[in-house]
Every structure is written in structure tokens, then in C-alpha cells.
Design a protein around this motif. Structure first.
Motif, PDB file in Angstrom:
ATOM      1  N   UNK A  20      39.065  38.182  39.265  1.00 44.24           N
ATOM      2  CA  UNK A  20      38.301  39.008  40.212  1.00 44.24           C
ATOM      3  C   UNK A  20      39.234  39.696  41.204  1.00 44.24           C
ATOM      4  N   UNK A  21      40.251  38.960  41.659  1.00 41.46           N
ATOM      5  CA  UNK A  21      41.240  39.550  42.572  1.00 41.46           C
ATOM      6  C   UNK A  21      41.956  40.718  41.886  1.00 41.46           C
ATOM      7  N   UNK A  22      42.364  40.514  40.638  1.00 43.99           N
ATOM      8  CA  UNK A  22      43.037  41.579  39.891  1.00 43.99           C
ATOM      9  C   UNK A  22      42.116  42.782  39.703  1.00 43.99           C
ATOM     10  N   UNK A  23      40.874  42.503  39.335  1.00 42.40           N
ATOM     11  CA  UNK A  23      39.910  43.571  39.099  1.00 42.40           C
ATOM     12  C   UNK A  23      39.655  44.367  40.383  1.00 42.40           C
ATOM     13  N   UNK A  24      39.505  43.670  41.498  1.00 43.28           N
ATOM     14  CA  UNK A  24      39.278  44.335  42.783  1.00 43.28           C
ATOM     15  C   UNK A  24      40.465  45.208  43.167  1.00 43.28           C
TER      16      UNK A  24
END
Length: 198
Positions: A20-24
Motif C-alpha cells: 500500500x505504501x508503494x502504491x500510494x
């Protein structure tokens, strides 16, 4: 996005959160994530793989056979079926029962429902004793996981919507597999609102 969804569905919260951090980061910056974030995710996946790899069936050393399959094979032998047919049945026992994969999809449906605060859907399965090559169809099952996730999160209505439409509060997902001539067919259906093609 798919890795995040699969990780969360299987209960690997840390990996899901890292994804999720990467996607954000990608959504907000439009740039690839920095190497430390990518390496951190890779390290987590390697650790997880090593743990589960040691628990897995070493090289597929076991053959899973239920009493029905055994009975069919014995019947074919006693009944004097052609040697090629008996051999084909025996070799087929090395394949994975599709029922196992359907059971996992059912568990994933329950997990997604819990995450999106929906009632656990009823899941019906009709497998007809079909078996598949585990390695050959690995990518298919990964894709079907995504289909199940979308069916639960977006296809099945909320309990209030379902009751207003005269439907049971809990939705139903049907998993079906059958042979048609030289083709295997897998169907996934739900009793949700359907697709808005527009």
C-alpha cells in the motif's frame, strides 16, 4: 495492487501494508518507488517464502486421492477397461483436485467479506472430480482470486440493498468446473447486481 490485495486476503498484513505504501507513492508522485522501499518488500517476501517453503510438500512427493477416485480406478481395473484408459486414470491422480482450489477461493471470499464489513457469502461448489496440473494453471488461480475479491467487494450488494431488492441478506457465489469435449470450463457466478456495462 494485486499483490497488496492477495497479501491482505491471505492475512499477510505487513506485506499488504508495505504494498500500500508503494502504491500510494506511485499514485502521488507518478514515479517509481525508491529502491529502499522496493528492497524492503522483496526482503519480506523472501523471508515469507523461506518459512512456507520449508512447510510445503517437498517436491510434490505425495499424491492426494480420495475414496471415490480410488473406487473408480479399481472399478476400471476389475471391469477390464482398456489398458490406456486405466493408465490415463492412474496418471490423472497425480493432478491436483480442483476442489482444493475452489475451497481456497471460498476462504478468500469469506476473508474479503470480513475486510469490507459484509456478511460472509454462501459459496457453492460443483467440481465433478476434475483435476488440474498445479504448475500449469498457477497464473489462472491468481487471476481467479482477483475475480472473487471483486465479486465480494463490488458485485454483491450491501445487506440493506439486497433486502430492498427482495434478495437474501447474504449473497451467493457459485464455483463450477466441468469438461466440455476437450475443454475444461470453470465458471464463477454471483447473485449480485451484475455489471453496469455503461
Amino acid at each position: 495492487h494485486t499483490l497488496k490485495g492477495n497479501a491482505l486476503m491471505l492475512g499477510f498484513e505487513t506485506i499488504g501494508e508495505h504494498c500500500h505504501v508503494l502504491e500510494s507513492f506511485i499514485d502521488e508522485s507518478g514515479e517509481p518507488p525508491p529502491s529502499d522501499l522496493r528492497i524492503g518488500l522483496a526482503e519480506r517476501i523472501v523471508r515469507l517464502t523461506s518459512v512456507f517453503g520449508s512447510l510445503a510438500d517437498a517436491g510434490g512427493a505425495r499424491v492426494e486421492i480420495d475414496r471415490r477416485d480410488h473406487a473408480r480406478l479399481v472399478e476400471a481395473i476389475i471391469g477390464g477397461r482398456p489398458r490406456a484408459e486405466v493408465l490415463a486414470r492412474a496418471r490423472g491422480l497425480l493432478l491436483e483436485p480442483i476442489e482444493n482450489r475452489f475451497a481456497r477461493l471460498s476462504e478468500q471470499a469469506a476473508s474479503v467479506a470480513e475486510r469490507v464489513s459484509r456478511p460472509r457469502p454462501f459459496v457453492t461448489m460443483a467440481c465433478r472430480g476434475i483435476r488440474m496440473d498445479r504448475a500449469k494453471y498457477a497464473r489462472l488461480w491468481s487471476s481467479l482470486t482477483h475475480v472473487i475479491r471483486n465479486a465480494v467487494a463490488h458485485g454483491l450488494e450491501s445487506p440493506g440493498e439486497r433486502l430492498a431488492r427482495g434478495k437474501p441478506e447474504r449473497g451467493t457465489i457459485r464455483l463450477t468446473a466441468f469438461d466440455r469435449v476437450d475443454t475444461m470450463v470453470i465458471e464463477i457466478a454471483d447473485d449480485g447486481r451484475g455489471i453496469d456495462w455503461d
